[in-house]
Design a protein around this motif. Structure first.
Motif, mmCIF file in Angstrom:
data_model
loop_
_atom_site.group_PDB
_atom_site.id
_atom_site.type_symbol
_atom_site.label_atom_id
_atom_site.label_comp_id
_atom_site.label_asym_id
_atom_site.label_seq_id
_atom_site.Cartn_x
_atom_site.Cartn_y
_atom_site.Cartn_z
ATOM 1 N N ARG A 1 -4.882 42.136 31.787
ATOM 2 C CA ARG A 1 -5.509 41.126 30.944
ATOM 3 C C ARG A 1 -5.925 39.925 31.791
ATOM 4 N N GLY A 2 -7.028 39.342 31.411
ATOM 5 C CA GLY A 2 -7.490 38.160 32.113
ATOM 6 C C GLY A 2 -6.626 36.960 31.768
ATOM 7 N N PRO A 3 -6.889 35.843 32.398
ATOM 8 C CA PRO A 3 -6.108 34.642 32.107
ATOM 9 C C PRO A 3 -6.196 34.284 30.626
ATOM 10 N N SER A 4 -5.064 33.912 30.063
ATOM 11 C CA SER A 4 -5.019 33.581 28.649
ATOM 12 C C SER A 4 -5.683 32.227 28.416
ATOM 13 N N THR A 5 -6.634 32.201 27.505
ATOM 14 C CA THR A 5 -7.306 30.955 27.156
ATOM 15 C C THR A 5 -7.231 30.775 25.647
ATOM 16 N N PRO A 6 -7.151 29.533 25.189
ATOM 17 C CA PRO A 6 -7.086 29.301 23.740
ATOM 18 C C PRO A 6 -8.299 29.876 23.026
ATOM 19 N N ALA A 7 -8.065 30.402 21.829
ATOM 20 C CA ALA A 7 -9.170 30.931 21.037
ATOM 21 C C ALA A 7 -10.126 29.792 20.673
ATOM 22 N N PRO A 8 -11.428 30.003 20.793
ATOM 23 C CA PRO A 8 -12.383 28.930 20.471
ATOM 24 C C PRO A 8 -12.423 28.679 18.970
ATOM 25 N N LEU A 9 -12.576 27.451 18.580
ATOM 26 C CA LEU A 9 -12.652 27.132 17.164
ATOM 27 C C LEU A 9 -13.478 25.878 16.941
ATOM 28 N N LEU A 10 -13.929 25.742 15.713
ATOM 29 C CA LEU A 10 -14.688 24.569 15.315
ATOM 30 C C LEU A 10 -13.741 23.530 14.732
ATOM 31 N N SER A 11 -14.109 22.255 14.825
ATOM 32 C CA SER A 11 -13.316 21.193 14.219
ATOM 33 C C SER A 11 -13.708 21.066 12.750
ATOM 34 N N PRO A 12 -12.865 20.441 11.927
ATOM 35 C CA PRO A 12 -13.245 20.226 10.520
ATOM 36 C C PRO A 12 -14.566 19.469 10.382
ATOM 37 N N GLN A 13 -14.820 18.507 11.259
ATOM 38 C CA GLN A 13 -16.064 17.748 11.193
ATOM 39 C C GLN A 13 -17.275 18.634 11.509
ATOM 40 N N GLN A 14 -17.122 19.520 12.484
ATOM 41 C CA GLN A 14 -18.220 20.421 12.831
ATOM 42 C C GLN A 14 -18.493 21.414 11.706
ATOM 43 N N ILE A 15 -17.437 21.911 11.067
ATOM 44 C CA ILE A 15 -17.618 22.840 9.949
ATOM 45 C C ILE A 15 -18.336 22.142 8.798
ATOM 46 N N ALA A 16 -18.001 20.873 8.566
ATOM 47 C CA ALA A 16 -18.682 20.115 7.513
ATOM 48 C C ALA A 16 -20.175 20.008 7.797
ATOM 49 N N VAL A 17 -20.537 19.804 9.065
ATOM 50 C CA VAL A 17 -21.958 19.729 9.437
ATOM 51 C C VAL A 17 -22.650 21.058 9.160
ATOM 52 N N ILE A 18 -21.980 22.165 9.497
ATOM 53 C CA ILE A 18 -22.566 23.492 9.286
ATOM 54 C C ILE A 18 -22.787 23.749 7.797
ATOM 55 N N LYS A 19 -21.798 23.440 6.973
ATOM 56 C CA LYS A 19 -21.917 23.690 5.538
ATOM 57 C C LYS A 19 -22.969 22.793 4.906
ATOM 58 N N ASP A 20 -23.022 21.537 5.319
ATOM 59 C CA ASP A 20 -24.020 20.626 4.750
ATOM 60 C C ASP A 20 -25.430 20.986 5.185
ATOM 61 N N ASP A 21 -25.558 21.566 6.379
ATOM 62 C CA ASP A 21 -26.878 21.994 6.828
ATOM 63 C C ASP A 21 -27.374 23.158 5.977
ATOM 64 N N ALA A 22 -26.446 24.000 5.529
ATOM 65 C CA ALA A 22 -26.828 25.138 4.685
ATOM 66 C C ALA A 22 -27.260 24.662 3.303
#
Length: 388
Positions: free
Chosen positions: A165-186
Motif C-alpha cells: 500500500r502507498g503512504p496513507s493520506t487522509p481521505a479528501p473531503l469538502l468543508s460544510p461551507q464548500q458544500i453549501a456553495v455547491i448546493k446553492d449553485d444547483a
C-alpha cells in the motif's frame, strides 16, 4: 499485444481479452466468466480484464507459455507496470512517471486470482509458487498449496508477492461551507420559489446527509424513499445494477438509512416539481431523471452529473478542482466520527462489509480525536484520581 475489449449484448455490458490475432483468449475468458457467475462487480471484471491483458502481452512478447510461469515472472510483471510498460531489462534514458501502487496491486491481484482459479479447475500448478500456506504463524513450503477453503481446516494461503500500500493520506473531503456553495449553485430558494436545478440540489443534499455512493443514488427509485409521516423518514439502498449506465450497488447489500426532516421536505418539493413539469411516475421509476438534455424522462446518467461538475468548477475556480461526488461520502463519515458516533454504526450506515475498511480509511479522524482528548491532561489526572 493483448487488449481488453468492451462487449455489449442486449442489456449486458462486459469485457473480454483478445490476443494479438484478435481472438478471445480462452483461459482468461473462463476466469472472467467465473467472476461474472459469482456476481463480481462489472467494474471488477473490467479492471481484472485490463490487468490480465497486460500480463498476456508480456507473455506474448517473451514467447512464454501461460501455464509455465514462476514468481520471477510475476515480479517482472509488477515492475513492468510500475515502469509504465517499459522492458525492465532495458535501461530507460527518460523514465516515465511510476504507475500508482493501487493500479499495480490490482493487476497483480487479477493475475493471482486467474492462476488460483486454474489451479483448482484445471490443475495448472503455477499457483503453487505464488502462495504459501500458513498454519499457526508458521509458513510451509511453496509446494504446500491449499484450496480456496484451506483456511477453514486450519491456516490460510498468503501471497508470495504482497500488495504494498502507498503512504496513507487522509481521505479528501469538502468543508460544510464548500458544500453549501455547491448546493446553492444547483438551486436556491428565493421569493417563495426554487431557482435553478432542484434535482441536483436534492442529489448533493442526499449524498451529504446519507453518505451513499453516486451509483446508489442514481439507481434509487421512488419506492426506496419512505417519507416521514409521523415517523422518521428513511431511504433504502437496494441491491441493484444498470449495466447500460454502468452503475451497480457495491457489494449488492441492502441497507436502510434514516434521514432528517429537511432532506425529506426537499424530496417533497422535488416531487411537486416533477408534477409541475408534467412527468408521470410511479414507485418503481428512478428518482433522478433527465430534465433538460438527452432523452427527457430517462434515468440520469453519471456522465451528466460529471458534466454538471465540470461546469461548476469553471464557475467556482477557488474550490478544489479535483473534487468528485465521492467526497460527500468522506465528509459524511468524517462528520459522524467527529460527532462521536460509534465506528460500527458508521460502518453500517456507509455499507462497508468490513469495519477495517472504515478504520483504515478514516484512521486519521479517530486518531486526531483521541489525541485531542489526551491533550486535556488536567481532566485525565482528575479522572485517574477519582478512579483510585
Amino acid at each position: 499485444m493483448a487488449v481488453r475489449q468492451r462487449v455489449v449484448a442486449g442489456d449486458e455490458v462486459t469485457h473480454v481479452v483478445l490476443d494479438r490475432e484478435w481472438k478471445v483468449i480462452a483461459p482468461i475468458e473462463d476466469y472472467l466468466e467465473y467472476l461474472r457467475q459469482e456476481q463480481y462487480s462489472p467494474h471488477t471484471v473490467r479492471s481484472y480484464a485490463g490487468g490480465l491483458a497486460s500480463w498476456w502481452t508480456l507473455l506474448e512478447q517473451r514467447g512464454q507459455d501461460w501455464r509455465h510461469v514462476g514468481v520471477d515472472d510475476l515480479a517482472r510483471f509488477a515492475r513492468r507496470l510500475r515502469d509504465r510498460g517499459s522492458d525492465p531489462t532495458v535501461l530507460a534514458l527518460r523514465p516515465s512517471k511510476p504507475a500508482a501502487t493501487s493500479t499495480v496491486g490490482s493487476a497483480v491481484t487479477a493475475v493471482l486470482g486467474f492462476y488460483r482459479y486454474h489451479a483448482i479447475v484445471g490443475g495448472v500448478p503455477a499457483a503453487r509458487q505464488f502462495y504459501v500456506h500458513v498454519t499457526g504463524g508458521t509458513m510451509q513450503s511453496r509446494s504446500q498449496y491449499a484450496s480456496f477453503l484451506g483456511h477453514i481446516g486450519g491456516g490460510q494461503d498468503r501471497r508470495v508477492i504482497g500488495r504494498r500500500r502507498g503512504p496513507s493520506t487522509p481521505a479528501p473531503l469538502l468543508s460544510p461551507q464548500q458544500i453549501a456553495v455547491i448546493k446553492d449553485d444547483a438551486a436556491r430558494f428565493e421569493d417563495g420559489n426554487w431557482l435553478g436545478d432542484l434535482r441536483f440540489r436534492l442529489l448533493w443534499s442526499l449524498l451529504e446527509e446519507t453518505g451513499v455512493r453516486i451509483a446508489e443514488a442514481l439507481l434509487m427509485r421512488h419506492r426506496d424513499w419512505q417519507p416521514g409521516t409521523g415517523t422518521t423518514a428513511f431511504i433504502e439502498v437496494e441491491p441493484r445494477e444498470d449495466l447500460r449506465r454502468r452503475l451497480r450497488v457495491k457489494n449488492q447489500h441492502f441497507r436502510r438509512i434514516y434521514v432528517g426532516d429537511e432532506l425529506d421536505d426537499l424530496y417533497g418539493e422535488y416531487l411537486f416539481l416533477l408534477a409541475e413539469h408534467g412527468f408521470q411516475f410511479d414507485d418503481d421509476d428512478p428518482i433522478f431523471i433527465n430534465f433538460y438534455r438527452g432523452q427527457i424522462g430517462r434515468p440520469l446518467r453519471a456522465e451528466t452529473v460529471y458534466d454538471w461538475i465540470e461546469g461548476f468548477k469553471r464557475r467556482h475556480p477557488l474550490l478544489p478542482a479535483e473534487w468528485t461526488p465521492h467526497w460527500f461520502r468522506h465528509f459524511h463519515a468524517t462528520a459522524l466520527l467527529l460527532a462521536g458516533i460509534p465506528p460500527h454504526v458508521v460502518q453500517r450506515r456507509l455499507g462497508h462489509q468490513d469495519i477495517n475498511t472504515l478504520m483504515r480509511t478514516y484512521a486519521h479522524v479517530t486518531d486526531d480525536a483521541e489525541m485531542r482528548a489526551a491533550a486535556d491532561w488536567k481532566m485525565l489526572i482528575q479522572r485517574w484520581g477519582a478512579a483510585a
